[in-house]
Design a protein around this motif. Structure first.
Motif, PDB file in Angstrom:
ATOM      1  N   GLN A 107      10.531  18.022  98.498  1.00 42.56           N
ATOM      2  CA  GLN A 107      11.540  17.751  99.522  1.00 42.56           C
ATOM      3  C   GLN A 107      12.573  16.778  98.979  1.00 42.56           C
ATOM      4  O   GLN A 107      12.279  15.914  98.169  1.00 42.56           O
ATOM      5  N   ALA A 108      13.803  16.903  99.452  1.00 41.76           N
ATOM      6  CA  ALA A 108      14.882  16.047  98.968  1.00 41.76           C
ATOM      7  C   ALA A 108      14.632  14.595  99.353  1.00 41.76           C
ATOM      8  O   ALA A 108      14.070  14.290 100.396  1.00 41.76           O
TER       9      ALA A 108
ATOM     10  N   PHE B 197      18.742  25.133 107.422  1.00 43.55           N
ATOM     11  CA  PHE B 197      17.408  24.621 107.131  1.00 43.55           C
ATOM     12  C   PHE B 197      17.458  23.632 105.967  1.00 43.55           C
ATOM     13  O   PHE B 197      16.855  22.556 106.027  1.00 43.55           O
ATOM     14  N   ARG B 198      18.178  23.988 104.916  1.00 41.94           N
ATOM     15  CA  ARG B 198      18.272  23.099 103.754  1.00 41.94           C
ATOM     16  C   ARG B 198      18.993  21.802 104.096  1.00 41.94           C
ATOM     17  O   ARG B 198      18.654  20.736 103.574  1.00 41.94           O
TER      18      ARG B 198
ATOM     19  N   SER C 181      13.775  24.904 101.065  1.00 41.91           N
ATOM     20  CA  SER C 181      14.093  26.237 101.585  1.00 41.91           C
ATOM     21  C   SER C 181      13.130  26.604 102.706  1.00 41.91           C
ATOM     22  O   SER C 181      11.979  26.141 102.734  1.00 41.91           O
ATOM     23  N   PRO C 182      13.564  27.449 103.655  1.00 41.75           N
ATOM     24  CA  PRO C 182      12.638  27.887 104.706  1.00 41.75           C
ATOM     25  C   PRO C 182      11.435  28.638 104.143  1.00 41.75           C
ATOM     26  O   PRO C 182      10.334  28.545 104.689  1.00 41.75           O
TER      27      PRO C 182
ATOM     28  N   LEU D 264       5.618  28.638 103.421  1.00 41.56           N
ATOM     29  CA  LEU D 264       4.476  28.781 102.517  1.00 41.56           C
ATOM     30  C   LEU D 264       3.604  27.533 102.535  1.00 41.56           C
ATOM     31  O   LEU D 264       2.371  27.618 102.576  1.00 41.56           O
ATOM     32  N   THR D 265       4.240  26.362 102.545  1.00 42.32           N
ATOM     33  CA  THR D 265       3.481  25.110 102.582  1.00 42.32           C
ATOM     34  C   THR D 265       2.667  24.997 103.858  1.00 42.32           C
ATOM     35  O   THR D 265       1.504  24.568 103.841  1.00 42.32           O
ATOM     36  N   GLN D 266       3.246  25.390 104.997  1.00 49.27           N
ATOM     37  CA  GLN D 266       2.504  25.341 106.257  1.00 49.27           C
ATOM     38  C   GLN D 266       1.278  26.254 106.205  1.00 49.27           C
ATOM     39  O   GLN D 266       0.200  25.904 106.705  1.00 49.27           O
ATOM     40  N   ARG D 267       1.423  27.409 105.596  1.00 52.27           N
ATOM     41  CA  ARG D 267       0.303  28.346 105.505  1.00 52.27           C
ATOM     42  C   ARG D 267      -0.804  27.797 104.600  1.00 52.27           C
ATOM     43  O   ARG D 267      -1.995  27.921 104.911  1.00 52.27           O
TER      44      ARG D 267
END
Length: 324
Positions: A201-202, A254-255, A261-262, A267-270
């Protein structure tokens, strides 16, 4: 096999270093949370300079341990350093090199990356630091691949992070990697901080992630995604459609909000959901994969390994049935 105790954490503190950054690993590892099922860490506050140490606001600290305490710590954290133009003392650098060579994971938070670089540990490696100090780190140590954009970099035996709150993220990531998501989440709840922010994350985000209750369409969409991770048809295109946005507009919005990226966020949530199921259920890897939106375990495994560094079954063997 390393003789180092995984519960022993050494925090290498220096004179004139900022108080907040110095306190970050002490806050994460130093409190006794065994009543909540968190392992009790053996935290050792180590003086890298002759004491007492003076920090922000003229506060004076006395470190109870000397450099010999690094000899059996599985993790050595350098929470900060006094200034990019100054070279750390050689005894501290030698102790860091010895600990790393003997199998310790070495962590540099914010300006602590300068100490790791001075010890030669970051040569040829990717590293993070606060965006303000990234140019100085890159100029002083050209062999280091400085990434000024991310919250933290996990390079296996070396972890480096940006400043302030990103140091908490890096420490919680280390807990998650070594002791499981449930332990990391318990510490995060006790500290009242987000349980997981991705290292990619930024560092600087223009706006906070919207809450579903704010009537921001994106906040509502993210809430919808969290509650439908098991839907294999849930993808970025469908989320953009729910938001009544074009894919390009959705990606851009989103960015702007998250710095990632969305697709990576989803993917991270999954993978986070898969972690929890591996820890707390006896479902097969294939069943867990379907519960988080993958067609089967074969589809889940490469993403799980890329994000967490181990296969799902290895993760389960390590963390299953641990409670917090």
């Amino acid at each position: 096999m390393s003789r180092r105790d995984p519960l022993t954490i050494a925090v290498l503190m220096f004179d004139q270093a900022p108080l907040f950054e110095t306190s970050v690993p002490i806050s994460v590892f130093g409190a006794d949370r065994s009543d909540m099922g968190v392992p009790r860490f053996d935290l050792r506050a180590v003086g890298g300079d002759p004491g007492p140490l003076t920090t922000t606001g003229g506060i004076r600290l006395t470190a109870p341990y000397g450099l010999d305490a690094l000899a059996d710590a599985a993790t050595v954290v350098v929470p900060s350093w006094r200034g990019p133009a100054q070279r750390p003392p050689e005894p501290a650098l030698a102790a860091l090199r010895d600990a790393h060579a003997d199998g310790a994971t070495v962590v540099g938070l914010c300006r602590g990356a300068f100490v790791l670089a001075a010890a030669g540990l970051l040569n040829g490696r990717r590293a993070a630091t606060h965006w303000l100090y990234a140019p100085a780190l890159a100029a002083a140590y050209p062999d280091v691949q400085v990434d000024a954009s991310v919250l933290f970099v996990d390079d296996g035996d070396l972890i480096t992070s940006a400043g302030t709150a990103a140091g908490i993220d890096a420490c919680l990531h280390l807990v998650r990697r070594r002791f499981g998501a449930q332990v990391a989440n318990t510490i995060a709840r006790r500290m009242v901080v987000p349980p997981q922010r991705s290292g990619g994350q930024a560092q600087y985000i223009e706006h906070p992630l919207p809450d579903p209750d704010t009537n921001d369409p994106l906040g509502e969409i993210l809430s919808h995604a969290i509650h439908h991770l098991d839907d294999p048809d849930l993808d970025v295109d469908s989320l953009a459609g729910h938001a009544l946005m074009s894919r390009r507009s959705f990606d851009r919005r989103f960015r702007e909000l998250t710095g990632t990226s969305p697709l990576q966020w989803l993917l991270t949530q999954r993978i986070m959901r898969a972690q929890r199921l591996l820890e707390t259920t006896d479902l097969s890897v294939d069943a867990i994969a379907r519960n988080v939106g993958f067609t089967n375990g074969i589809a889940l495994r490469p993403h799980f390994r890329r994000i967490l560094g181990v296969a799902p079954q290895t993760y389960r063997d390590t963390f299953h049935a641990r409670t917090a």
